[in-house]
Write a protein that holds these residues in place. Structure first.
Motif, PDB file in Angstrom:
ATOM      1  N   ALA A  72      -0.179  -4.157 -65.626  1.00 18.80           N
ATOM      2  CA  ALA A  72       0.683  -4.657 -66.254  1.00 18.80           C
ATOM      3  C   ALA A  72       1.489  -3.207 -67.386  1.00 18.80           C
ATOM      4  N   LEU A  73       0.059  -3.166 -68.388  1.00 18.79           N
ATOM      5  CA  LEU A  73      -0.243  -1.917 -69.268  1.00 18.79           C
ATOM      6  C   LEU A  73       1.000  -0.929 -69.090  1.00 18.79           C
ATOM      7  N   LEU A  74       0.169  -0.772 -67.284  1.00 23.21           N
ATOM      8  CA  LEU A  74      -0.003   1.474 -66.917  1.00 23.21           C
ATOM      9  C   LEU A  74       1.974   1.106 -66.151  1.00 23.21           C
ATOM     10  N   SER A  75       2.032   0.482 -65.798  1.00 26.53           N
ATOM     11  CA  SER A  75       3.564   0.240 -65.344  1.00 26.53           C
ATOM     12  C   SER A  75       4.383   0.149 -66.378  1.00 26.53           C
ATOM     13  N   PHE A  76       4.183  -0.465 -67.196  1.00 32.75           N
ATOM     14  CA  PHE A  76       5.425  -0.310 -68.304  1.00 32.75           C
ATOM     15  C   PHE A  76       5.637   0.759 -69.248  1.00 32.75           C
ATOM     16  N   LEU A  77       3.773   1.196 -69.618  1.00 33.74           N
ATOM     17  CA  LEU A  77       4.426   2.988 -69.703  1.00 33.74           C
ATOM     18  C   LEU A  77       5.339   3.660 -68.630  1.00 33.74           C
ATOM     19  N   ILE A 111      -5.887   1.210 -74.465  1.00 37.77           N
ATOM     20  CA  ILE A 111      -6.897  -0.574 -73.871  1.00 37.77           C
ATOM     21  C   ILE A 111      -6.747  -0.267 -72.279  1.00 37.77           C
ATOM     22  N   ALA A 112      -5.576   0.077 -71.906  1.00 37.56           N
ATOM     23  CA  ALA A 112      -5.393  -0.115 -70.387  1.00 37.56           C
ATOM     24  C   ALA A 112      -5.902   0.745 -69.488  1.00 37.56           C
ATOM     25  N   THR A 113      -6.203   1.595 -70.140  1.00 36.34           N
ATOM     26  CA  THR A 113      -7.558   2.570 -69.459  1.00 36.34           C
ATOM     27  C   THR A 113      -9.085   2.339 -69.160  1.00 36.34           C
ATOM     28  N   SER A 114      -8.943   1.433 -70.670  1.00 37.77           N
ATOM     29  CA  SER A 114     -10.192   1.104 -71.259  1.00 37.77           C
ATOM     30  C   SER A 114     -10.881  -0.224 -71.155  1.00 37.77           C
ATOM     31  N   ILE A 115      -9.990  -0.966 -69.994  1.00 37.57           N
ATOM     32  CA  ILE A 115     -10.188  -2.499 -69.163  1.00 37.57           C
ATOM     33  C   ILE A 115     -11.179  -2.527 -68.858  1.00 37.57           C
TER      34      ILE A 115
END
Length: 187
Positions: A72-77, A111-115
């Motif tokens: 969700a975060l990466l798609s939004f960005l 945060i998205a890349t470190s989950i």
């Protein structure tokens, strides 16, 4: 120590890719490269510690939801970068270049890349290094990879212009889809 370095390199790959995207599409300065490396390095170093600390208490939840959150975060960005790359007006200030919004976007990407690093934190007791030392190595390796990635991409980004933002958006969405696909067994 070798095992922690290998883990660090594996965990840093998504952050490295996003640092390349940010460098190609964003402001081109040494400060931005350091800022990007510091944000990704801090997130990659803190998240495994958080995962280790929460341990088995939330392990099942993290494994069940981490890929959806990252997707969700990466798609939004990625969507935002695509939209900005396809806009005609280059003079309009974008959220990426304004103070607070820029920091929010950077933190969301970190945060998205470190989950996945939080989930990896569950294994830190298996390494010879103390947990805190392992987290410091993970953060330092990520920082050491992301700063030159940003700097390199910043050098080639101006030649690509708005195409870099479009490509970056596609890469971010692709990373999100890859994470989701790997964790759900799509491939």
């Amino acid at each position: 120590m070798i095992a922690v370095l290998i883990l660090s390199l594996a965990l840093a790959m998504d952050a490295f890719a996003v640092a390349l995207v940010r460098g190609a599409a964003g402001p081109h300065s040494a400060w931005r490269a350091l800022e990007t490396g510091a944000a990704f390095g801090a997130a990659q170093g803190i998240m495994p510690l958080l995962g280790w600390a929460l341990g088995s208490l939330f392990a099942g939840w993290m494994e069940a939801a981490d890929h959806w959150i990252a997707f969700a975060l990466l798609s939004f960005l990625g969507y935002r970068m695509l939209r900005e790359g396809l806009e005609d007006d280059e003079d309009e200030a974008t959220p990426e270049t304004t103070g607070r919004s820029r920091v929010v976007v950077l933190c969301a990407a970190a945060i998205a890349t470190s989950i996945d690093a939080a989930a990896a934190g569950l294994t830190l007791d298996l390494f010879a290094l103390p947990v805190l030392a392992s987290c410091l190595v993970i953060g330092a390796v990520t920082f050491a990879l992301c700063v030159p990635a940003y700097w390199f991409a910043a050098r080639i980004g101006p030649a690509l212009g708005k195409k870099a933002e479009v490509l970056g958006g596609v890469v971010l969405i692709g990373l999100g889809v890859r994470i989701l696909a790997e964790h759900t067994g799509w491939f």
